[in-house]
Write a protein that holds these residues in place. Structure first.
Motif, mmCIF file in Angstrom:
data_model
loop_
_atom_site.group_PDB
_atom_site.id
_atom_site.type_symbol
_atom_site.label_atom_id
_atom_site.label_comp_id
_atom_site.label_asym_id
_atom_site.label_seq_id
_atom_site.Cartn_x
_atom_site.Cartn_y
_atom_site.Cartn_z
ATOM 1 N N ASP A 117 0.838 -1.193 0.000
ATOM 2 C CA ASP A 117 0.000 0.000 0.000
ATOM 3 C C ASP A 117 0.879 1.252 0.000
ATOM 4 O O ASP A 117 2.114 1.170 -0.045
ATOM 5 C CB ASP A 117 -0.963 -0.011 1.195
ATOM 6 C CG ASP A 117 -0.249 -0.185 2.544
ATOM 7 O OD1 ASP A 117 0.963 0.124 2.628
ATOM 8 O OD2 ASP A 117 -0.900 -0.612 3.513
ATOM 9 N N TRP A 118 0.231 2.402 0.073
ATOM 10 C CA TRP A 118 0.919 3.687 0.020
ATOM 11 C C TRP A 118 1.940 3.866 1.149
ATOM 12 O O TRP A 118 3.096 4.218 0.876
ATOM 13 C CB TRP A 118 -0.144 4.785 0.027
ATOM 14 C CG TRP A 118 0.326 6.202 0.125
ATOM 15 C CD1 TRP A 118 0.075 7.072 1.153
ATOM 16 C CD2 TRP A 118 1.077 6.952 -0.836
ATOM 17 N NE1 TRP A 118 0.626 8.301 0.897
ATOM 18 C CE2 TRP A 118 1.245 8.257 -0.327
ATOM 19 C CE3 TRP A 118 1.629 6.642 -2.083
ATOM 20 C CZ2 TRP A 118 1.939 9.249 -1.006
ATOM 21 C CZ3 TRP A 118 2.322 7.633 -2.769
ATOM 22 C CH2 TRP A 118 2.477 8.917 -2.236
ATOM 23 N N PRO A 119 1.603 3.620 2.414
ATOM 24 C CA PRO A 119 2.603 3.783 3.477
ATOM 25 C C PRO A 119 3.819 2.873 3.305
ATOM 26 O O PRO A 119 4.957 3.291 3.538
ATOM 27 C CB PRO A 119 1.828 3.443 4.759
ATOM 28 C CG PRO A 119 0.412 3.760 4.432
ATOM 29 C CD PRO A 119 0.262 3.336 2.997
ATOM 30 N N GLU A 166 7.031 13.012 6.322
ATOM 31 C CA GLU A 166 5.785 13.722 6.615
ATOM 32 C C GLU A 166 4.569 12.836 6.376
ATOM 33 O O GLU A 166 3.660 12.747 7.209
ATOM 34 C CB GLU A 166 5.691 14.983 5.758
ATOM 35 C CG GLU A 166 4.401 15.762 5.965
ATOM 36 C CD GLU A 166 4.261 16.945 5.015
ATOM 37 O OE1 GLU A 166 3.209 17.617 5.069
ATOM 38 O OE2 GLU A 166 5.195 17.193 4.228
ATOM 39 N N LYS A 167 4.546 12.154 5.233
ATOM 40 C CA LYS A 167 3.378 11.349 4.873
ATOM 41 C C LYS A 167 3.236 10.109 5.758
ATOM 42 O O LYS A 167 2.113 9.721 6.122
ATOM 43 C CB LYS A 167 3.464 10.934 3.399
ATOM 44 C CG LYS A 167 3.422 12.099 2.417
ATOM 45 C CD LYS A 167 2.113 12.862 2.516
ATOM 46 C CE LYS A 167 2.071 14.019 1.522
ATOM 47 N NZ LYS A 167 0.794 14.769 1.583
ATOM 48 N N VAL A 168 4.357 9.478 6.100
ATOM 49 C CA VAL A 168 4.280 8.299 6.966
ATOM 50 C C VAL A 168 3.799 8.699 8.354
ATOM 51 O O VAL A 168 2.954 8.031 8.957
ATOM 52 C CB VAL A 168 5.647 7.577 7.047
ATOM 53 C CG1 VAL A 168 5.622 6.504 8.140
ATOM 54 C CG2 VAL A 168 5.988 6.948 5.707
ATOM 55 N N ARG A 169 4.319 9.786 8.887
ATOM 56 C CA ARG A 169 3.867 10.245 10.200
ATOM 57 C C ARG A 169 2.371 10.584 10.192
ATOM 58 O O ARG A 169 1.650 10.292 11.144
ATOM 59 C CB ARG A 169 4.696 11.448 10.640
ATOM 60 C CG ARG A 169 6.096 11.077 11.146
ATOM 61 C CD ARG A 169 6.835 12.286 11.685
ATOM 62 N NE ARG A 169 8.056 11.932 12.374
ATOM 63 C CZ ARG A 169 8.149 11.565 13.640
ATOM 64 N NH1 ARG A 169 7.044 11.492 14.383
ATOM 65 N NH2 ARG A 169 9.304 11.265 14.192
ATOM 66 N N GLN A 170 1.922 11.185 9.105
ATOM 67 C CA GLN A 170 0.496 11.494 8.985
ATOM 68 C C GLN A 170 -0.335 10.217 8.958
ATOM 69 O O GLN A 170 -1.392 10.133 9.587
ATOM 70 C CB GLN A 170 0.245 12.307 7.710
ATOM 71 C CG GLN A 170 0.729 13.745 7.775
ATOM 72 C CD GLN A 170 0.521 14.482 6.460
ATOM 73 O OE1 GLN A 170 0.061 13.909 5.464
ATOM 74 N NE2 GLN A 170 0.873 15.760 6.445
ATOM 75 N N GLU A 173 -0.464 8.730 12.443
ATOM 76 C CA GLU A 173 -1.337 9.536 13.298
ATOM 77 C C GLU A 173 -2.804 9.233 13.009
ATOM 78 O O GLU A 173 -3.628 9.156 13.928
ATOM 79 C CB GLU A 173 -1.050 11.026 13.072
ATOM 80 C CG GLU A 173 -1.850 11.942 13.997
ATOM 81 C CD GLU A 173 -1.509 13.403 13.798
ATOM 82 O OE1 GLU A 173 -2.207 14.263 14.377
ATOM 83 O OE2 GLU A 173 -0.540 13.700 13.072
ATOM 84 N N ALA A 174 -3.122 9.043 11.734
ATOM 85 C CA ALA A 174 -4.501 8.760 11.360
ATOM 86 C C ALA A 174 -4.910 7.335 11.707
ATOM 87 O O ALA A 174 -6.077 7.064 12.002
ATOM 88 C CB ALA A 174 -4.686 8.997 9.856
ATOM 89 N N ALA A 179 1.581 1.223 12.700
ATOM 90 C CA ALA A 179 2.977 1.461 13.074
ATOM 91 C C ALA A 179 3.745 0.155 13.234
ATOM 92 O O ALA A 179 4.897 0.038 12.786
ATOM 93 C CB ALA A 179 3.050 2.287 14.351
ATOM 94 N N GLY A 180 3.141 -0.833 13.870
ATOM 95 C CA GLY A 180 3.810 -2.112 14.069
ATOM 96 C C GLY A 180 4.132 -2.795 12.754
ATOM 97 O O GLY A 180 5.230 -3.335 12.571
#
Length: 247
Positions: A117-119, A166-170, A173-174, A179-180
């Protein structure tokens, strides 16, 4: 691709050593010339692959703004490829022939680490490409002045580092639960990248000799090679932290 501080740290390997001469002088050693052709061939195919991958990743982008950002980065990677291609031609090499030995291992790496996926795509571009960049910058410390300058130039950040962080942190957060999964993904990328790098070096005698001290121009012994991989691992840990992930 890394943050400015990580980039500064990684470049020290290429800047901390005194001049060892220009290309014409060093290339008089046929083993050194063969090692540089391997290095530039691997880099060129890597940059071409990065261009293709960024263009493909754009399909996963959630917005037009993100698609446009990746398109710009892909264009920068292709410019790096063109610089390497032109350098190979300029020193009398067949660029396609120089790249060919590295096509299969690099393609295999990308097949084994295709993002879901994107992340995951962002983490791969940030972490995976940065591991390769650190390795090439370390090798640059053992190169002639002309080749070192080119290698450091094409390893410069195209803007993907800040964008990815920036995008990964966003995304985390969402949706904190990802994260794991992304931390595990980062560890897998590290393992696969180092495995492929070791495979390529082991299969290319001239490049291997450049690393372990088989050339008269500049070589590091096995202890120094071990230290090099330790530095690359430490840089990976810092990047994972920048993403808000455990390494």
């Amino acid at each position: 691709m890394e943050t400015p501080q990580h980039s500064k740290d990684a470049r020290r390997a290429g800047e901390a050593h005194p001049s060892i001469g220009d290309w014409e002088t060093c290339a008089a050693d046929p083993q050194y010339r063969a090692a540089v052709l391997d290095l530039l061939g691997a880099l060129a195919y890597g940059e071409l692959s990065a261009f293709e991958r960024l263009a493909e990743d754009a399909k996963l982008a959630p917005s037009l703004e993100d698609k446009a950002a990746l398109a710009g980065m892909a264009a920068a990677e292709f410019h790096h490829y063109q610089q390497l291609h032109d350098r190979l031609v300029g020193i009398g090499a067949d660029a396609t022939e120089a790249m060919q030995p590295f096509a299969e291992p690099l393609d295999a790496f990308h097949r084994m680490t295709a993002p879901a996926d994107w992340p995951e795509g962002l983490v791969k571009a940030y972490v995976g490409d940065s591991i390769a960049a650190d390795f090439y910058r370390e090798v640059a410390a053992r190169l002639d002045d002309d080749t070192r300058s080119l290698v450091l130039a094409v390893m410069s950040d195209t803007g993907h580092a800040e964008f990815a962080v920036e995008k990964v942190r966003q995304a985390i957060e969402a949706e904190p639960r990802i994260a794991g999964r992304l931390a595990l993904w980062g560890r897998r990328l590290m393992g696969e990248a180092l495995s492929q790098a070791q495979r390529v070096v082991a299969e290319r005698d001239a490049l291997s000799n450049l690393l372990i001290g088989g050339t008269e121009v500049r070589g590091f012994d096995l202890v120094e090679v071990g230290k090099m991989f330790n530095r690359i691992t430490e840089a990976h840990t810092k990047r994972m932290a920048a993403l808000g992930l455990a390494s």
